[in-house]
Write a protein that holds these residues in place. Structure first.
Motif, short mmCIF file in Angstrom:
data_model
loop_
_atom_site.label_atom_id
_atom_site.label_comp_id
_atom_site.label_asym_id
_atom_site.label_seq_id
_atom_site.Cartn_x
_atom_site.Cartn_y
_atom_site.Cartn_z
N GLY A 1 51.22 3.75 13.94
CA GLY A 1 50.34 4.64 13.18
C GLY A 1 49.03 4.95 13.87
O GLY A 1 48.69 4.41 14.92
N LYS A 2 48.28 5.85 13.24
CA LYS A 2 46.99 6.29 13.76
C LYS A 2 45.84 5.94 12.81
O LYS A 2 44.70 5.80 13.24
CB LYS A 2 47.00 7.81 13.97
CG LYS A 2 48.11 8.29 14.88
CD LYS A 2 47.54 8.75 16.19
CE LYS A 2 48.61 9.33 17.09
NZ LYS A 2 49.17 8.38 18.01
N GLN A 3 46.14 5.80 11.49
CA GLN A 3 45.07 5.59 10.52
C GLN A 3 45.58 4.81 9.31
O GLN A 3 46.68 5.05 8.83
CB GLN A 3 44.53 6.94 10.06
CG GLN A 3 43.35 6.86 9.14
CD GLN A 3 42.88 8.24 8.75
OE1 GLN A 3 43.61 8.98 8.09
NE2 GLN A 3 41.67 8.59 9.16
N ILE A 4 44.73 3.88 8.83
CA ILE A 4 45.02 3.15 7.59
C ILE A 4 44.03 3.63 6.54
O ILE A 4 42.83 3.72 6.80
CB ILE A 4 44.84 1.62 7.78
CG1 ILE A 4 45.73 1.10 8.90
CG2 ILE A 4 45.15 0.89 6.47
CD1 ILE A 4 45.43 -0.34 9.28
N LYS A 5 44.57 3.95 5.37
CA LYS A 5 43.71 4.37 4.26
C LYS A 5 43.80 3.31 3.16
O LYS A 5 44.89 2.88 2.80
CB LYS A 5 44.17 5.71 3.71
CG LYS A 5 44.03 6.82 4.73
CD LYS A 5 44.55 8.13 4.20
CE LYS A 5 44.46 9.18 5.30
NZ LYS A 5 45.01 10.46 4.88
N PHE A 6 42.63 2.88 2.69
CA PHE A 6 42.55 1.88 1.63
C PHE A 6 41.92 2.49 0.39
O PHE A 6 41.01 3.30 0.50
CB PHE A 6 41.60 0.73 2.04
CG PHE A 6 42.04 -0.06 3.22
CD1 PHE A 6 42.81 -1.19 3.04
CD2 PHE A 6 41.67 0.31 4.50
CE1 PHE A 6 43.20 -1.95 4.13
CE2 PHE A 6 42.05 -0.44 5.60
CZ PHE A 6 42.82 -1.57 5.41
N ARG A 7 42.38 2.08 -0.73
CA ARG A 7 41.70 2.41 -1.98
C ARG A 7 41.70 1.14 -2.82
O ARG A 7 42.74 0.57 -3.09
CB ARG A 7 42.38 3.52 -2.75
CG ARG A 7 41.73 3.69 -4.14
CD ARG A 7 42.10 4.95 -4.84
NE ARG A 7 41.36 6.01 -4.19
CZ ARG A 7 41.70 7.28 -4.23
NH1 ARG A 7 42.76 7.66 -4.88
NH2 ARG A 7 40.98 8.19 -3.62
N ILE A 8 40.51 0.73 -3.19
CA ILE A 8 40.35 -0.41 -4.08
C ILE A 8 40.00 0.16 -5.44
O ILE A 8 38.94 0.78 -5.60
CB ILE A 8 39.27 -1.38 -3.57
CG1 ILE A 8 39.67 -1.89 -2.19
CG2 ILE A 8 39.07 -2.52 -4.56
CD1 ILE A 8 38.58 -2.66 -1.48
N VAL A 9 40.89 -0.01 -6.39
CA VAL A 9 40.71 0.58 -7.71
C VAL A 9 39.94 -0.41 -8.58
O VAL A 9 40.40 -1.53 -8.81
CB VAL A 9 42.06 0.94 -8.36
CG1 VAL A 9 41.85 1.52 -9.75
CG2 VAL A 9 42.82 1.90 -7.46
N ASP B 1 43.92 1.39 20.07
CA ASP B 1 44.60 0.43 20.94
C ASP B 1 43.93 -0.94 20.85
O ASP B 1 44.60 -1.97 20.87
CB ASP B 1 44.60 0.92 22.40
CG ASP B 1 45.54 2.11 22.60
OD1 ASP B 1 46.46 2.30 21.77
OD2 ASP B 1 45.33 2.86 23.58
N GLN B 2 42.61 -0.94 20.72
CA GLN B 2 41.88 -2.20 20.59
C GLN B 2 42.29 -2.93 19.30
O GLN B 2 42.46 -4.15 19.30
CB GLN B 2 40.38 -1.92 20.58
CG GLN B 2 39.53 -3.17 20.56
CD GLN B 2 38.04 -2.83 20.59
OE1 GLN B 2 37.64 -1.67 20.49
NE2 GLN B 2 37.23 -3.85 20.72
N PHE B 3 42.47 -2.19 18.22
CA PHE B 3 42.92 -2.77 16.96
C PHE B 3 44.31 -3.39 17.13
O PHE B 3 44.55 -4.53 16.73
CB PHE B 3 42.94 -1.67 15.89
CG PHE B 3 43.32 -2.14 14.50
CD1 PHE B 3 42.36 -2.64 13.65
CD2 PHE B 3 44.63 -2.05 14.06
CE1 PHE B 3 42.71 -3.04 12.36
CE2 PHE B 3 44.98 -2.46 12.79
CZ PHE B 3 44.02 -2.96 11.93
N LYS B 4 45.21 -2.66 17.77
CA LYS B 4 46.57 -3.16 17.99
C LYS B 4 46.57 -4.37 18.92
O LYS B 4 47.31 -5.32 18.72
CB LYS B 4 47.47 -2.05 18.54
CG LYS B 4 47.76 -0.97 17.52
CD LYS B 4 48.60 0.15 18.11
CE LYS B 4 48.78 1.27 17.14
NZ LYS B 4 49.54 2.40 17.68
N ASP B 5 45.71 -4.34 19.96
CA ASP B 5 45.60 -5.50 20.86
C ASP B 5 45.14 -6.73 20.09
O ASP B 5 45.65 -7.83 20.33
CB ASP B 5 44.61 -5.20 22.00
CG ASP B 5 45.18 -4.25 23.04
OD1 ASP B 5 46.42 -4.04 23.06
OD2 ASP B 5 44.38 -3.69 23.82
N ALA B 6 44.20 -6.55 19.19
CA ALA B 6 43.71 -7.68 18.39
C ALA B 6 44.85 -8.25 17.53
O ALA B 6 44.98 -9.48 17.42
CB ALA B 6 42.54 -7.25 17.52
#
Length: 118
Positions: free
Chosen positions: A82-90, A106-111
């Motif tokens: 993926g390219k983006q994560i979307k969060f919604r806290i209701v 890529d840094q996020f995936k490496d982590a």
């Protein structure tokens, strides 16, 4: 939670393993003189039910929500490509409902790889 344009995956308090929720202080049964064995069993059962209900309340109110099993595997598979994560806290109303977006770099995936998550 949603990765790119994939279907939304809801993560609720019921999904959260109990070890990720706040701990309930354990009550110590007291000695009840002059009660029957049946009354003592009823007291102990009531105590267990109160502790279980308290744990459920704490889990629901916990700021942490965790996915396991199929939901977690699906999210991680989507994050890998993926390219983006979307969060919604209701929250309980509009003022306490929040939305956020995080770029999957890529840094996020490496982590995630270094933590052996993916």
């Amino acid at each position: 939670m949603r990765v790119d344009n994939n279907p939304t995956i809801n993560i609720t308090a019921q999904d959260t393993p109990i070890d990720y929720a706040p701990a309930v202080p354990q009550a110590t049964p007291i000695n009840l003189p002059n009660v029957t064995e049946e009354q003592h069993r009823a007291y102990e059962e009531s105590l267990k039910q109160v502790q279980a209900a308290t744990q459920a309340i704490l889990a629901t109110g916990s700021p942490y929500k965790v996915a396991t099993g199929t939901k977690a595997k699906t999210l991680l598979a989507q994050i890998k490509v993926g390219k983006q994560i979307k969060f919604r806290i209701v929250g309980i109303n509009k003022a306490t409902t929040t939305t956020a977006e995080i770029e999957i770099t890529d840094q996020f995936k490496d982590a995630l790889r270094k933590c052996k998550i993916i």
